[in-house]
Design a protein around this motif. Structure first.
Motif, short mmCIF file in Angstrom:
data_model
loop_
_atom_site.label_atom_id
_atom_site.label_comp_id
_atom_site.label_asym_id
_atom_site.label_seq_id
_atom_site.Cartn_x
_atom_site.Cartn_y
_atom_site.Cartn_z
N ASP A 39 -12.44 -0.18 5.92
CA ASP A 39 -11.65 0.07 4.71
C ASP A 39 -12.58 -0.17 3.53
OD1 ASP A 39 -10.07 -0.16 2.44
OD2 ASP A 39 -8.47 -1.27 3.46
N ALA A 40 -12.74 0.85 2.69
CA ALA A 40 -13.70 0.75 1.59
C ALA A 40 -13.40 -0.41 0.64
CB ALA A 40 -13.73 2.06 0.80
N GLU A 41 -12.13 -0.84 0.57
CA GLU A 41 -11.77 -1.92 -0.34
C GLU A 41 -12.18 -3.29 0.19
OE1 GLU A 41 -7.68 -1.80 -1.34
OE2 GLU A 41 -7.77 0.17 -2.31
N ARG A 42 -12.25 -3.45 1.51
CA ARG A 42 -12.51 -4.77 2.09
C ARG A 42 -13.80 -4.84 2.89
NH1 ARG A 42 -6.99 -3.98 2.78
NH2 ARG A 42 -5.65 -5.49 1.68
N HIS A 43 -14.34 -3.69 3.27
CA HIS A 43 -15.46 -3.69 4.20
C HIS A 43 -16.70 -3.02 3.59
CE1 HIS A 43 -12.06 -3.51 7.39
NE2 HIS A 43 -12.33 -4.76 7.05
N ASP A 44 -17.83 -3.64 3.83
CA ASP A 44 -19.12 -3.11 3.41
C ASP A 44 -19.86 -2.65 4.67
OD1 ASP A 44 -21.61 -2.55 2.36
OD2 ASP A 44 -22.14 -4.66 2.01
N LEU A 45 -19.92 -1.35 4.89
CA LEU A 45 -20.54 -0.79 6.09
C LEU A 45 -21.99 -0.41 5.80
CD1 LEU A 45 -20.50 0.32 8.98
CD2 LEU A 45 -19.51 2.45 8.05
N ARG A 46 -22.91 -0.95 6.59
CA ARG A 46 -24.33 -0.69 6.41
C ARG A 46 -24.89 -0.10 7.72
NH1 ARG A 46 -26.46 -5.81 2.76
NH2 ARG A 46 -24.56 -5.99 1.48
N ARG A 47 -25.14 1.19 7.73
CA ARG A 47 -25.70 1.84 8.91
C ARG A 47 -27.21 1.67 8.88
NH1 ARG A 47 -21.67 5.34 11.31
NH2 ARG A 47 -19.87 5.59 9.92
N VAL A 48 -27.76 1.20 10.00
CA VAL A 48 -29.17 0.85 10.07
C VAL A 48 -29.82 1.62 11.21
CG1 VAL A 48 -30.84 -1.03 10.33
CG2 VAL A 48 -28.61 -1.48 9.25
N PRO A 49 -30.77 2.52 10.94
CA PRO A 49 -31.45 3.24 12.02
C PRO A 49 -32.18 2.25 12.94
CG PRO A 49 -31.91 4.26 9.89
CD PRO A 49 -31.24 2.95 9.60
N ARG A 50 -32.10 2.51 14.24
CA ARG A 50 -32.80 1.62 15.18
C ARG A 50 -34.31 1.91 15.14
NH1 ARG A 50 -32.04 -1.87 19.33
NH2 ARG A 50 -33.50 -1.81 21.08
N ARG A 51 -35.07 0.87 14.87
CA ARG A 51 -36.52 0.97 14.84
C ARG A 51 -37.12 -0.28 15.46
NH1 ARG A 51 -36.69 2.31 8.41
NH2 ARG A 51 -35.66 4.37 8.47
N ASP A 52 -38.26 -0.12 16.07
CA ASP A 52 -39.04 -1.25 16.60
C ASP A 52 -38.20 -2.13 17.51
OD1 ASP A 52 -41.23 -0.40 15.04
OD2 ASP A 52 -40.45 -1.49 13.31
N ALA A 53 -37.46 -1.46 18.43
CA ALA A 53 -36.68 -2.18 19.44
C ALA A 53 -35.70 -3.19 18.84
CB ALA A 53 -37.60 -2.87 20.44
N GLY A 54 -35.11 -2.85 17.71
CA GLY A 54 -34.12 -3.72 17.07
C GLY A 54 -34.66 -4.62 15.99
N ALA A 55 -35.98 -4.67 15.82
CA ALA A 55 -36.56 -5.57 14.82
C ALA A 55 -36.13 -5.19 13.41
CB ALA A 55 -38.08 -5.57 14.93
N HIS A 56 -35.97 -3.88 13.16
CA HIS A 56 -35.55 -3.44 11.82
C HIS A 56 -34.15 -3.96 11.50
CE1 HIS A 56 -35.14 -1.05 8.27
NE2 HIS A 56 -34.22 -0.27 8.78
N TRP A 110 -19.95 -12.07 14.27
CA TRP A 110 -19.75 -11.46 15.59
C TRP A 110 -20.91 -10.51 15.84
CZ3 TRP A 110 -19.09 -6.73 17.87
CH2 TRP A 110 -18.41 -6.68 19.09
N ILE A 111 -21.61 -10.71 16.96
CA ILE A 111 -22.81 -9.92 17.26
C ILE A 111 -22.68 -9.32 18.65
CG2 ILE A 111 -25.33 -9.91 17.33
CD1 ILE A 111 -25.24 -12.70 16.04
N ALA A 112 -22.94 -8.02 18.78
CA ALA A 112 -22.96 -7.36 20.09
C ALA A 112 -23.94 -6.19 20.02
CB ALA A 112 -21.57 -6.89 20.48
N CYS A 113 -25.21 -6.52 20.23
CA CYS A 113 -26.28 -5.51 20.24
C CYS A 113 -26.95 -5.56 21.61
CB CYS A 113 -27.29 -5.81 19.14
SG CYS A 113 -26.59 -6.01 17.49
N ASP A 114 -28.17 -5.01 21.71
CA ASP A 114 -28.91 -5.21 22.94
C ASP A 114 -29.20 -6.70 23.10
OD1 ASP A 114 -32.01 -5.76 22.33
OD2 ASP A 114 -31.20 -4.44 20.79
N ALA A 115 -29.46 -7.12 24.34
CA ALA A 115 -29.55 -8.56 24.63
C ALA A 115 -30.64 -9.25 23.82
CB ALA A 115 -29.79 -8.76 26.13
N ALA A 116 -31.81 -8.64 23.70
CA ALA A 116 -32.91 -9.29 22.99
C ALA A 116 -32.60 -9.46 21.51
CB ALA A 116 -34.20 -8.50 23.18
#
Length: 242
Positions: A167-184, A207-213
């Motif tokens: 919801d644009a009023e309550r949420h700040d969505l930041r899309r991040v391209p995957r680079r360097d195996a998640g380091a970015h 709350w975090i749910a990405c690749d394990a590393a």
């Protein structure tokens, strides 16, 4: 199809088995597919909670394999829900690509659980990717009034348009391209999060749910460097790089 030794263990841990039936399919994006299913009585038997997931059983090279998927829009009255698949190589994606109405698949409910934080956080921070998108959407829906910043990692260009239910009023969505195996992604979170915590890490919920590393790196950063209490961090590696 038998469930092998994993199935035996789940039975001993009081896992409950159900047969799901595909009722529809939608290609949401090039690498993302949604299947609609009837639940075989599952939801009435188990109840529903935010980020609830089931173990689906697939056969690969003559052996059973189970993979976990989060329920999308579960409806206990109608006995329906959807599952969403971030498509890649593997038996689960192979099944999802060709599944059609009338197809069935076996599922086990065991191990799922999530409790909404009490008290509610003043702000929520969510870090995930296409594999955890259903859980992200479920989480945001469970705390609709809580402001949230969402970092959403996109491994492929087509992932940029996946439906994150913000919801644009309550949420700040930041899309991040995957680079360097998640380091970015880690760098992006480290650059922004300290200021967003506003000097009060105990009031937040992360709350975090990405690749394990990547999940391990972010969790260590939150706990050791930012001092966020353990009970205000929920982290789970959803997949492993190969």
């Amino acid at each position: 199809m038998g469930h092998g030794w994993e199935g035996v263990v789940l039975k001993l841990m009081r896992g409950r088995d159900f047969t799901l039936t595909v009722t529809g399919a939608e290609q949401v994006a090039e690498r993302y597919r949604r299947l609609c299913l009837s639940d075989g009585g599952m939801l009435r038997a188990t109840g529903v909670h935010p980020t609830m997931w089931v173990r689906l059983w697939f056969e690969s090279e003559g052996r059973p394999h189970q993979r976990a998927y989060t329920l999308v829009d579960p409806d206990p009255v109608e006995g329906t829900f959807s599952l969403e698949f971030a498509l890649h190589d593997g038996c689960a994606s192979d099944w999802a690509r060709t599944a059609k109405p009338g197809d069935t698949i076996e599922a086990t409910v065991q191990g799922t659980g999530f409790t909404v934080p009490d008290p509610l956080p003043s702000r929520m921070f969510v870090i995930g990717d296409p594999a955890s998108l259903p859980a992200i959407n479920s989480l945001l829906g469970a705390m609709p009034e809580t402001p949230a910043t969402v970092w959403f990692e996109t491994p492929h260009p087509s992932d940029a348009d996946l439906p994150v239910r913000t919801d644009a009023e309550r949420h700040d969505l930041r899309r991040v391209p995957r680079r360097d195996a998640g380091a970015h992604l880690v760098d992006e979170v480290r650059a922004a999060l300290p200021a967003l915590l506003d000097g009060n890490p105990s009031a937040a919920f992360v709350w975090i749910a990405c690749d394990a590393a990547t999940t391990r790196r972010l969790t260590a950063y939150l706990r050791k460097e930012l001092g966020i209490p353990k009970d205000r961090v929920n982290a789970l590696g959803y997949w492993r790089t190969v």
